[in-house]
Structures are given as C-alpha cells and as structure tokens.
Write an enzyme that holds these catalytic residues in place. Structure first.
Site, mmCIF file in Angstrom:
data_model
loop_
_atom_site.group_PDB
_atom_site.id
_atom_site.type_symbol
_atom_site.label_atom_id
_atom_site.label_comp_id
_atom_site.label_asym_id
_atom_site.label_seq_id
_atom_site.Cartn_x
_atom_site.Cartn_y
_atom_site.Cartn_z
ATOM 1 N N GLU A 1 0.832 -1.219 0.000
ATOM 2 C CA GLU A 1 0.000 0.000 0.000
ATOM 3 C C GLU A 1 0.860 1.261 0.000
ATOM 4 O O GLU A 1 0.732 2.133 0.875
ATOM 5 C CB GLU A 1 -0.948 -0.007 1.203
ATOM 6 N N GLU B 1 -5.482 -8.242 -1.442
ATOM 7 C CA GLU B 1 -6.181 -8.151 -0.151
ATOM 8 C C GLU B 1 -7.635 -7.834 -0.438
ATOM 9 O O GLU B 1 -7.937 -6.960 -1.249
ATOM 10 C CB GLU B 1 -5.627 -7.011 0.723
HETATM 11 C C1 BGP Z 1 -4.541 -3.050 4.831
HETATM 12 C C2 BGP Z 1 -3.211 -3.561 5.298
HETATM 13 C C3 BGP Z 1 -3.258 -4.850 6.032
HETATM 14 C C4 BGP Z 1 -4.522 -5.153 6.783
HETATM 15 C C5 BGP Z 1 -5.783 -4.625 6.140
HETATM 16 C C6 BGP Z 1 -7.019 -4.658 7.004
HETATM 17 O O1 BGP Z 1 -4.518 -1.666 4.804
HETATM 18 O O2 BGP Z 1 -2.338 -3.743 4.216
HETATM 19 O O3 BGP Z 1 -2.086 -4.947 6.760
HETATM 20 O O4 BGP Z 1 -4.446 -4.998 8.123
HETATM 21 O O5 BGP Z 1 -5.624 -3.327 5.661
HETATM 22 O O6 BGP Z 1 -7.058 -3.548 7.841
HETATM 23 P P1 BGP Z 1 -7.420 -3.644 9.360
HETATM 24 O O7 BGP Z 1 -6.480 -4.612 9.947
HETATM 25 O O8 BGP Z 1 -7.268 -2.275 9.891
HETATM 26 O O9 BGP Z 1 -8.839 -4.097 9.423
#
Ligand code: BGP
Length: 489
Positions: A198, A388
């Site tokens: 990201e 993701e």
């Molecule tokens: C993205 C990241 C991840 C992951 C995901 C979910 O931004 O790359 O590392 O954590 O988000 O977010 P969260 O854990 O805040 O629900």
C-alpha cells in the site's frame, strides 16, 4: 464466465500481524513493534507532532515523549504483535491448513528486521534467512506459490529513526541491499514479489481524513514516496537480473472514490482524488514516470522534492511487471456540506445511501471492485492481482462449538462475482488473495477481535487464549470455490 485455468487463489498476511516472536533469533525492532493496541488509528511514536511540526521519535519503547507532544502514549500498554498468532512457531500447521483449502498461493511479508536487525547491518542474520526458507519450502511441499511482500509497514526502527521515516536517500541503499539479499537467497523458491505494501497510503491517508494534512505533512509524504519509487525501481531491475522469471508487482491501497453529487465541482474533485490517491503512485511504478498532474499536486502543497536525473532513469528502467492492490471499500467525496458522515477506523467522508457498512464503517461495494479493475487494467495494461480483500468482523463461537461466518461468505461471494464480470470485460486478472486468511492482529485497530480469517485463532484483545486453530464455515466454502475454480460460489 469462468476464471483462467491457472488462477492464483489464496490468502494474504503480513509478518508483523501474524508472526509474533518479535525479539527472538536475532530479530531487531521494527516500527510496528513499538505500536500499542491502538494500532495505526492511534498516533504512532515515530510521527508524533509538536508545535505543529513532525518530530523524531524516541529511540526505544519505554522512553517517554517530550511534554506537549501529540501522540504521547502509555509505554506500558500491551503490544499485540509481540505474540500475534505466533505463526513463527505454527507455520507448518498453518500452511497445512491453507493447503487443505487448496491454496495456489500464499501472500506473506518478510520482516526486514529478521534479515537485517537494524536495517543497515553489514551481514544478514542467517537464522532469519533460514526461517523464511523453511516457510517457502513448506509452501512448495503443497505446490503453494509464495507471494512475498518485501516491505509491509515494518521498517526497521533504527533505520526509520536514522532517516526520519524515509526522509533521506540513504534509506534507498539499505532497502536495495535487503531486497537483493532476498532475491539471491530465495531464487527458485519464490516467483512473485511486491516491493511496498500500500505504497500510496502515505498520501492517501493524509487526504482521506478530511484533508487535514499540512504542507509539511505533504512534503514528508511525497519525499518518502519518491525515495520508495526509486528503491522499488532499483529492486525491480536487480530482480530481473538475478532471475528473469521473477514477477514483481507494486501494491496500492485501492479505495474507490465516487462524487456525492453530479455537481461538476464534485466530479472534478473526485477525478483529482483518484489522481492523487491512486494514479500518482500507480503511474510512478507502472509507467516509470510521474504523471503530468504531479506538478499540480506538488504546487498545491508547496512541495519541493529531491529528484535526480539518475532517479528518473532508474524509475523508467524499473517498471513493475504486474499491478496489485488491496480492496475493501469505496468512499464518497464532495465539495458540499456533508450531513450523513461515515465514522470508523480508516473510514471517512459522506455516507453512501446505496451501500451497507461494516461495524468499522467500511462500505461493502463489490461493484466498486469491478469498476476499479476495469479502470486500472485500461490504464496500465498489466496483469492484475487483488492481494487483499475481505470483511473484518467479530466472530462468535456458537453453541455447537463452530463459527458460522455466513456474513464473510456473502461478502467474498459478491466480490468474486464482481471479479468474474471484470474478467469477462477483458481484464487480465491473475490472482486473488483474501486478507487475513487466518485471523491476525488488525493493522487499523491493533486488536485481534477484528477478524478476517477462514481459520479462527483462539486469542483475544488482552492476549489471552490457547492460540489453537479452528476452521470457520468460510474455510469449507472457500475450499469449494477453489476446487471449482470459482464456479461454485
Ligand atoms: C490493509 C493492510 C493490512 C490489513 C488490512 C485490514 O490496509 O495492508 O495490513 O491490516 O488493511 O485492515 P485492518 O487490519 O485495519 O482491518
């Protein structure tokens, strides 16, 4: 309507959110190791502000922040990632469960500080190198292709302080040396690599939270991005030299923006948000050069960057081979007054009346995923992977001792249907790794209770639990999806 034959179905994780074992076998401290249970939502030690200015962090956990610092935190708080789900000691069991679901790929990140504990050490740490070798070998045992993020929000603390979070080009050489070590070490074991997780978050988050960033914040974000683009490009070039079979991707936080009204000012604002939040980084890494609108973005915030001719040459020669992104939600932007606002972790802006929201204020929007895929494929014409996607939810164990997470299945089904539509539209989508395929520490909340996994891990927000693993209903559903190559949803 069907998925390509060798479609890469799988799941995604990050070292700092699953591994635990944060200080064993020679590992150094990374920036995430000194974040509290508040996660990214809360001010970070490394970027606290004083008198409106960004300041350097203290050098170690436990060392207090100066008076008047915004973001001072209680250093005695619990650090959830220190144990996380202890993947470090459970990786065999976990990879076996991924194999049971039929995973074709497993996305994980390497903790830079396991390889170079301080980030600028002379020699790599052999025990760290061995750990990931064993993980990759375990994957290979089940024909699972590792998809490796080289840097997932886990810079070495020492480096981050020395170079003030990428404000010095000295950081580039450290990153390139680290990446080169990995490319050489894991030749033949890994094919797919992502340079930075990201990458656009540096500027996206400044923009998202009500546009509150100061010119200095933007200066910091754009300079950091520039050095990361150069580091990424130099890594891509090296990777191709070391093994021409390597496939290297960028990784963008893919939040789709919509205009709230048909007011042309809203439509233009929306376009400009896409440019700043998504195309700026996408172009730098996929086209190897800054877009024409970059100058406007810099001028808007009085940003002056250190860019050399060699940097520009490197960027052009180090374009990525594929476009990858995370996708969870869409967002609404407007120049008008907003009556109905979204609140939650990483959620901001106007509420979209056509969409449903998760407990954390994230809009479920599969059509947004289709839209995003079509826009990005049209723009870059590179193979695309969604690395993701998923629904964070609080899972409850039912009386029968099982987790019936039909809400998660519904979310994923809708997004897979959207993927099919994009493929029918001609998008070269090559893979899909759902986020947090096994429960892990949430990056945004820093807690375990926001879960994404097909596999439940017995651990709570206070650090209690046996760490036992258990398949949820979604585990059996995803297995069926993979078995039928996306036909049986
Ligand atoms: C993205 C990241 C991840 C992951 C995901 C979910 O931004 O790359 O590392 O954590 O988000 O977010 P969260 O854990 O805040 O629900």
């Amino acid at each position: 309507m069907t998925f390509p034959k060798n479609f890469l179905w799988g799941g995604a994780t990050a070292a700092n959110q699953i591994e635990g074992a944060y200080d064993v076998d020679g590992k150094g401290l990374s920036v995430t190791d000194i974040m509290t249970a508040g996660g990214l939502d809360h001010p970070r030690l490394l970027t606290y502000k004083m008198d409106g200015k960004l300041q350097k962090s203290p050098s170690a956990p436990g060392q207090g922040l100066p008076e008047g610092a915004v973001g001072a935190i209680d250093h005695n708080e619990y650090y959830p990632n220190h144990v996380a789900i202890d993947f470090y000691h459970h990786y065999k069991e976990d990879i076996k469960m991924f194999a049971d679901m039929g995973f074709k790929t497993f996305r994980l990140s390497i903790a830079w500080t396991r390889i170079f504990p301080n980030g600028d050490d002379e020699q790599p740490n052999q025990v760290g190198l061995d750990f990931y070798r064993h993980v990759f070998e375990e994957c290979k045992k089940y024909d699972i292709e590792p998809l490796v993020t080289i840097s997932h929000y886990e810079d070495p603390l020492h480096l981050s302080e020395k170079y003030n979070d990428w404000q010095d080009r000295g950081m580039i050489d450290c990153y390139v040396k680290y990446a080169k070590t990995l490319f050489k070490e894991y030749k033949g074991l890994v094919k797919y690599w992502l340079t930075f997780n990201e990458i656009n978050s540096a500027v996206l988050f400044l923009n998202m939270f009500g546009g509150n960033g100061t010119d200095e914040d933007y200066q910091h974000a754009y300079q950091k991005l520039h050095y990361q683009f150069v580091a990424s490009a130099r890594a891509v070039k090296l990777a191709h030299e070391i093994d021409p079979n390597y496939v290297i991707g960028n990784m963008i936080c893919g939040i789709v923006d919509y205009p709230m009204t048909p007011d042309p000012k809203d439509v233009l604002l929306n376009r400009h948000d896409w440019e700043q939040d998504l195309f700026y980084c996408g172009d730098a890494q996929c086209k190897g050069k800054y877009p024409t609108f970059a100058k406007r973005l810099w001028d808007e915030h009085n940003v002056h960057l250190d860019i050399t001719e060699q940097d520009e040459k490197d960027m052009l020669e180090g374009k990525v081979d594929m476009y990858t992104f995370s996708y969870y939600m869409s967002n609404v932007v407007t120049t008008h007054e907003v009556k109905d606002k979204v609140g939650g972790n990483f959620a901001a802006g106007a509420k979209n009346p056509y969409l449903k929201y998760s407990e954390w204020g994230w809009a479920t929007d599969p059509t947004g995923l289709q839209y995003y895929l079509e826009v990005m494929y049209d723009r870059y014409e590179l193979p695309i992977m969604i690395v993701e996607n998923g629904l964070g939810a609080v899972d409850k164990i039912s009386d029968d001792g099982k987790i019936h997470d039909d809400y998660r299945i519904d979310y994923l089904r809708l997004h897979i249907e959207a993927m099919q539509k994009a493929i029918d539209d001609g998008v070269d989508l090559i893979g899909y790794t759902t986020w947090g395929c096994i429960d892990c520490v949430s990056a945004g909340t820093g807690q375990m209770s926001k879960r994404y996994g097909f596999i439940y891990v017995d651990r709570d927000d206070e650090g209690n639990g046996s760490l036992d693993r258990m398949p949820k209903d979604s585990f059996y559903w995803y297995k069926k999806v993979i078995e039928s190559n996306g036909n049986d949803l």
